[in-house]
Design a protein around this motif. Structure first.
Motif, PDB file in Angstrom:
ATOM      1  N   GLN A  14       0.825  -1.209   0.000  1.00 53.02           N
ATOM      2  CA  GLN A  14       0.000   0.000   0.000  1.00 53.02           C
ATOM      3  C   GLN A  14       0.861   1.261   0.000  1.00 53.02           C
ATOM      4  O   GLN A  14       0.532   2.237  -0.664  1.00 53.02           O
ATOM      5  N   LEU A  15       1.959   1.240   0.754  1.00 54.93           N
ATOM      6  CA  LEU A  15       2.847   2.397   0.785  1.00 54.93           C
ATOM      7  C   LEU A  15       3.477   2.638  -0.596  1.00 54.93           C
ATOM      8  O   LEU A  15       3.631   3.786  -1.022  1.00 54.93           O
ATOM      9  N   ARG A  16       3.843   1.563  -1.276  1.00 58.46           N
ATOM     10  CA  ARG A  16       4.424   1.709  -2.616  1.00 58.46           C
ATOM     11  C   ARG A  16       3.438   2.409  -3.561  1.00 58.46           C
ATOM     12  O   ARG A  16       3.834   3.209  -4.412  1.00 58.46           O
ATOM     13  N   GLN A  17       2.159   2.096  -3.403  1.00 60.28           N
ATOM     14  CA  GLN A  17       1.148   2.670  -4.281  1.00 60.28           C
ATOM     15  C   GLN A  17       0.734   4.075  -3.855  1.00 60.28           C
ATOM     16  O   GLN A  17       0.357   4.898  -4.693  1.00 60.28           O
ATOM     17  N   GLY A  18       0.801   4.337  -2.541  1.00 60.53           N
ATOM     18  CA  GLY A  18       0.246   5.591  -2.045  1.00 60.53           C
ATOM     19  C   GLY A  18       1.204   6.748  -1.931  1.00 60.53           C
ATOM     20  O   GLY A  18       0.785   7.896  -1.775  1.00 60.53           O
ATOM     21  N   ILE A  19       2.521   6.475  -1.999  1.00 65.29           N
ATOM     22  CA  ILE A  19       3.511   7.528  -1.788  1.00 65.29           C
ATOM     23  C   ILE A  19       4.402   7.663  -3.017  1.00 65.29           C
ATOM     24  O   ILE A  19       4.779   6.668  -3.633  1.00 65.29           O
ATOM     25  N   GLY A  20       4.740   8.883  -3.357  1.00 72.19           N
ATOM     26  CA  GLY A  20       5.660   9.139  -4.461  1.00 72.19           C
ATOM     27  C   GLY A  20       6.352  10.476  -4.249  1.00 72.19           C
ATOM     28  O   GLY A  20       6.213  11.117  -3.203  1.00 72.19           O
ATOM     29  N   PHE A  21       7.108  10.888  -5.242  1.00 73.44           N
ATOM     30  CA  PHE A  21       7.820  12.161  -5.175  1.00 73.44           C
ATOM     31  C   PHE A  21       7.157  13.186  -6.081  1.00 73.44           C
ATOM     32  O   PHE A  21       6.675  12.854  -7.169  1.00 73.44           O
ATOM     33  N   ALA A  22       7.127  14.432  -5.630  1.00 75.84           N
ATOM     34  CA  ALA A  22       6.590  15.520  -6.443  1.00 75.84           C
ATOM     35  C   ALA A  22       7.511  15.763  -7.637  1.00 75.84           C
ATOM     36  O   ALA A  22       8.732  15.628  -7.521  1.00 75.84           O
ATOM     37  N   PRO A  23       6.952  16.131  -8.796  1.00 79.09           N
ATOM     38  CA  PRO A  23       7.788  16.378  -9.978  1.00 79.09           C
ATOM     39  C   PRO A  23       8.815  17.486  -9.745  1.00 79.09           C
ATOM     40  O   PRO A  23       9.944  17.402 -10.228  1.00 79.09           O
ATOM     41  N   SER A  24       8.418  18.513  -9.015  1.00 76.62           N
ATOM     42  CA  SER A  24       9.321  19.640  -8.735  1.00 76.62           C
ATOM     43  C   SER A  24       9.286  19.919  -7.237  1.00 76.62           C
ATOM     44  O   SER A  24       8.609  20.852  -6.776  1.00 76.62           O
ATOM     45  N   ASN A  74      16.263  17.467  -0.867  1.00 77.77           N
ATOM     46  CA  ASN A  74      15.753  16.992   0.413  1.00 77.77           C
ATOM     47  C   ASN A  74      16.179  15.546   0.683  1.00 77.77           C
ATOM     48  O   ASN A  74      16.444  15.167   1.828  1.00 77.77           O
ATOM     49  N   ILE A  75      16.243  14.751  -0.368  1.00 77.58           N
ATOM     50  CA  ILE A  75      16.668  13.359  -0.233  1.00 77.58           C
ATOM     51  C   ILE A  75      18.096  13.287   0.276  1.00 77.58           C
ATOM     52  O   ILE A  75      18.412  12.496   1.176  1.00 77.58           O
ATOM     53  N   GLU A  98       7.834  10.918  -0.637  1.00 78.83           N
ATOM     54  CA  GLU A  98       7.905  11.972   0.369  1.00 78.83           C
ATOM     55  C   GLU A  98       6.510  12.259   0.914  1.00 78.83           C
ATOM     56  O   GLU A  98       5.499  11.920   0.291  1.00 78.83           O
ATOM     57  N   LEU A  99       6.474  12.892   2.072  1.00 81.00           N
ATOM     58  CA  LEU A  99       5.229  13.349   2.674  1.00 81.00           C
ATOM     59  C   LEU A  99       5.216  14.862   2.693  1.00 81.00           C
ATOM     60  O   LEU A  99       6.269  15.504   2.528  1.00 81.00           O
ATOM     61  N   PRO A 100       4.064  15.479   2.888  1.00 83.15           N
ATOM     62  CA  PRO A 100       4.023  16.949   2.946  1.00 83.15           C
ATOM     63  C   PRO A 100       4.938  17.485   4.045  1.00 83.15           C
ATOM     64  O   PRO A 100       5.077  16.882   5.113  1.00 83.15           O
TER      65      PRO A 100
END
Length: 203
Positions: A14-24, A74-75, A98-100
């Motif tokens: 679920q985490l793999r599907q629900g979390i990603g990185f913003a394009p910018s 940030n990474i 990432e998260l907000p």
């Protein structure tokens, strides 16, 4: 609090599907690494900061810290700080997203970076910054009932919501990041007020 309807062995999927990185992605003032062990019962990596630290002494936190002049993302901040504090090899981290950003009580904007790590990774706390490295099962945190924790602010006592697990108190920014992980990555909501009533007023 909504009772979880998912199984522990499906959390990482679920985490793999629900979390990603913003394009910018925006450059944050600081970053932390929310590292989760890749195993059947995934665990969250946490640290307790050294009691002599000037800021956040003795508090439970994720590995992380402020951006430095040479940090390009940030990474990079999150992985560098995790290596400096725990010895975690950046090449052992599988980045998920990432998260907000969250605002710390210091006023800094902190970006949480989420990644997977091997369950048997060997970590060593950097004694100048970290007193303890420990893990808490992700499912235990999800099922935990938020409890009031007394905090002195501006010479007044307030009660903050907290997770109290493994003889540790997880509150403040660290707890809010976990709540964000549940909401964003697992579609699981936890009621998390800024302040709670005094213990005798809670049923």
């Amino acid at each position: 609090m909504i009772t979880p309807r998912f199984k522990a062995d499906s959390l990482i999927d679920q985490l793999r599907q629900g979390i990603g990185f913003a394009p910018s992605p925006r450059r944050a003032d600081a970053a932390v690494l929310l590292a989760i062990t890749q195993e059947e019962q995934p665990r969250v990596l946490l640290t307790r900061r050294a009691s002599h630290m000037r800021h956040h002494a003795g508090e439970v936190s994720f590995p992380g810290g402020r951006r430095e002049a040479g940090d390009t993302s940030n990474i990079v901040v999150a992985l560098r700080e995790a290596f400096e504090e725990t010895g975690l090899n950046p090449f052992q981290v599988e980045l998920l997203g990432e998260l907000p950003s969250q605002r710390a009580k210091s006023g800094l904007w902190v970006k949480p970076i989420v990644g997977l790590i091997p369950p048997d990774v060997i970590l060593v706390p950097q004694p100048d910054e970290i007193e303890r490295i420990f893990y808490v099962e992700l499912m235990h945190i999800i099922k935990a009932q938020p409890l009031p924790y007394p905090v002195q602010l501006n010479q007044q006592q307030y009660y903050m919501p907290s997770f109290q697990l493994d003889n540790e108190i997880i509150w403040g920014l660290t707890a809010r990041i976990l709540v964000s992980l549940f909401r964003r990555g697992l579609r699981h909501s936890i009621e998390w007020p800024l302040l709670m009533n005094q213990p005798q007023d809670i049923i």
